[in-house]
Design a protein around this motif. Sequence first.
Motif, short mmCIF file in Angstrom:
data_model
loop_
_atom_site.label_atom_id
_atom_site.label_comp_id
_atom_site.label_asym_id
_atom_site.label_seq_id
_atom_site.Cartn_x
_atom_site.Cartn_y
_atom_site.Cartn_z
N VAL A 1 -107.44 -35.84 18.86
CA VAL A 1 -106.59 -36.09 20.46
C VAL A 1 -106.93 -37.32 20.83
O VAL A 1 -106.47 -38.05 21.73
N ALA A 2 -108.03 -38.28 19.85
CA ALA A 2 -108.27 -39.44 20.31
C ALA A 2 -106.78 -40.37 19.99
O ALA A 2 -106.43 -41.12 20.62
N LEU A 3 -106.73 -40.12 19.00
CA LEU A 3 -105.28 -40.74 18.38
C LEU A 3 -104.35 -40.61 19.11
O LEU A 3 -103.43 -41.46 19.25
N ASP A 4 -103.78 -39.15 19.43
CA ASP A 4 -103.32 -39.12 20.73
C ASP A 4 -103.26 -40.46 21.72
O ASP A 4 -101.75 -40.91 22.13
N PHE A 5 -104.15 -41.02 21.93
CA PHE A 5 -103.76 -41.68 23.32
C PHE A 5 -103.14 -43.23 23.07
O PHE A 5 -102.99 -43.52 23.68
N GLY B 1 -101.01 -32.35 25.89
CA GLY B 1 -102.26 -33.09 26.70
C GLY B 1 -102.97 -31.69 27.59
O GLY B 1 -103.40 -31.34 27.09
N LEU B 2 -101.92 -30.72 27.26
CA LEU B 2 -102.64 -29.38 27.91
C LEU B 2 -103.04 -28.63 26.72
O LEU B 2 -104.63 -28.04 26.72
N GLY B 3 -103.17 -28.86 25.23
CA GLY B 3 -103.94 -28.58 24.27
C GLY B 3 -104.81 -29.61 24.38
O GLY B 3 -106.07 -28.47 23.89
N ALA B 4 -104.78 -30.38 24.57
CA ALA B 4 -106.10 -31.08 24.26
C ALA B 4 -106.76 -30.95 25.57
O ALA B 4 -108.25 -31.08 25.60
N ALA B 5 -106.68 -30.82 26.87
CA ALA B 5 -107.64 -29.94 27.86
C ALA B 5 -108.16 -29.28 27.02
O ALA B 5 -109.60 -28.96 28.40
N ALA B 6 -107.87 -27.72 26.17
CA ALA B 6 -108.39 -27.31 26.21
C ALA B 6 -109.50 -27.69 24.73
O ALA B 6 -110.38 -27.02 24.70
N ILE B 7 -108.93 -28.25 23.93
CA ILE B 7 -110.46 -28.39 22.87
C ILE B 7 -110.69 -29.21 22.81
O ILE B 7 -111.81 -29.08 22.37
N VAL B 8 -111.22 -30.58 24.00
CA VAL B 8 -111.88 -31.33 23.95
C VAL B 8 -113.17 -30.75 24.72
O VAL B 8 -114.14 -31.40 24.22
#
Length: 479
Positions: free
Chosen positions: A40-44, A127-134
């Motif tokens: 997720v950090a990489l995606d930013f 972004g929606l997936g990241a909001a669940a993962i983090v």
Amino acid sequence: MAIDTTTHPSASTDVPLGTPRLSTRDKLVLFVLCAAQFMVALDFSVLNVALPVLGDDLGMSRSALQWAVTAFALPSGGFLLLFGRIGDLYGRRRLFLTGLAVFGAASLLATLAWDPASFLAGRALQGLGAAAIVPTGMSLLTTTFPEGPARDRALGISGTLLSLGFTVGMVAGGVLTDTLGWRSTMALLTLFALVVLPLAPGLLPESRTPQRPRLDVPGAVTVTTGLLSLIYALSTAADHGFGRTDVISTLIAGLLLLTAFTAIESRSAAPLVSLPMLRRRTVAWGNLGGLVTFSMMSTVVFVLTLYLQEVLHLSAFETGLVFGVQGVLSAVAGTFAAKVVGRFGARRTLVGSLTGQGALVAALFLLNAHTWSVWLATAAVSLASMCHLGAIISYGITVTSGVPDEEQGLATGLVTSTQQVGITVGIPLLGVLATTSDDLLAGARTVFALDAVVVLAAAVLVGLGLRSRTVEPQPLGTR
């Protein structure tokens, strides 16, 4: 609900000495959780340097390119608190796996995008997936590893990879775009998801609250809508300034909705956010430290990137090398972070890290147009990032210490929301002083000076705020 910290020996902001050994299974669990956070950090950052090439390929105008970032930032920041609470109530592992699956499928869609709409849809689903993962990943980490040295070490590794992910993304994005094209940046994220997703079900334990109170729907609606409005306003302001009608209206709407959310939570029988938790000294002041360290460091990286390329005329690759040094030293700092927290305590580490970050950012005020400045820039930003990493880890420990397992999703949701808002807020508030200045060097120096003042002031406030009723660290065996 009031939180009793007497049953948690490490509930204070300082922790005992000691770095425990992790079992093989613990290491595998930590690998899965940290790999997801790193992804997720990489995606930013991985897509940033690819935006001009991407725009030409998909026919996106320069003004439309901001949506490649905003489409991800809106859901990833807006749904964090809601998903953190849903994980608490209905199963963190289940939501974590769902988030991984959505993120992987969305990355594949973005890789294969055939027009702007399909690409932006992929980014929004990422972004929606990241909001669940983090938040669920962080709460799985804090509930899997017991409070104390084991959790501190796990948070140290996670924080290191989080910081490293941003830096690796900046370097890898340029290399991949130049060699394989912009689609390879999204394909890399797809590959990460394909590696992590098959491993997670057999390793991660399910965890949720013993009771299942009703979800606070009014609170969920107001906080999610408020965060979406606030993030949209700040993201748009970063590119277009605060004068636009949509920026002003969504900024006001976001602040009003978040105010309404506070009022709703004070009257709710089962609030989405426990107001007594927000009033906890560690939660309030710890999150302030986190907000400042993220917002001010993201501003430094943004402005320094412009300075290196437009004032010193470094290439994108040479600029990437500067931040590569920053990433290496951050990783080195991460290997010692748990020991530093164990030796000095989370409060002292947080205050000291903020002080170091502010002082080193202040040194960037000495930059000029001469080529030797690249060495000052590299040294200052790299050492500041080491302090920044210490602040990230110690504020995470500070906020989650003493919080019962059934509320870890909420606590970690606050931690990750602070990260997302911090990353979003710094650039439009301070970075715009550099981007709108006729003299970029003068504008950059002004930003660095103000940035340092904010961080140093936060160090003083956090130190005073956490000072009362703090238990100092004791040697092992004395408790």
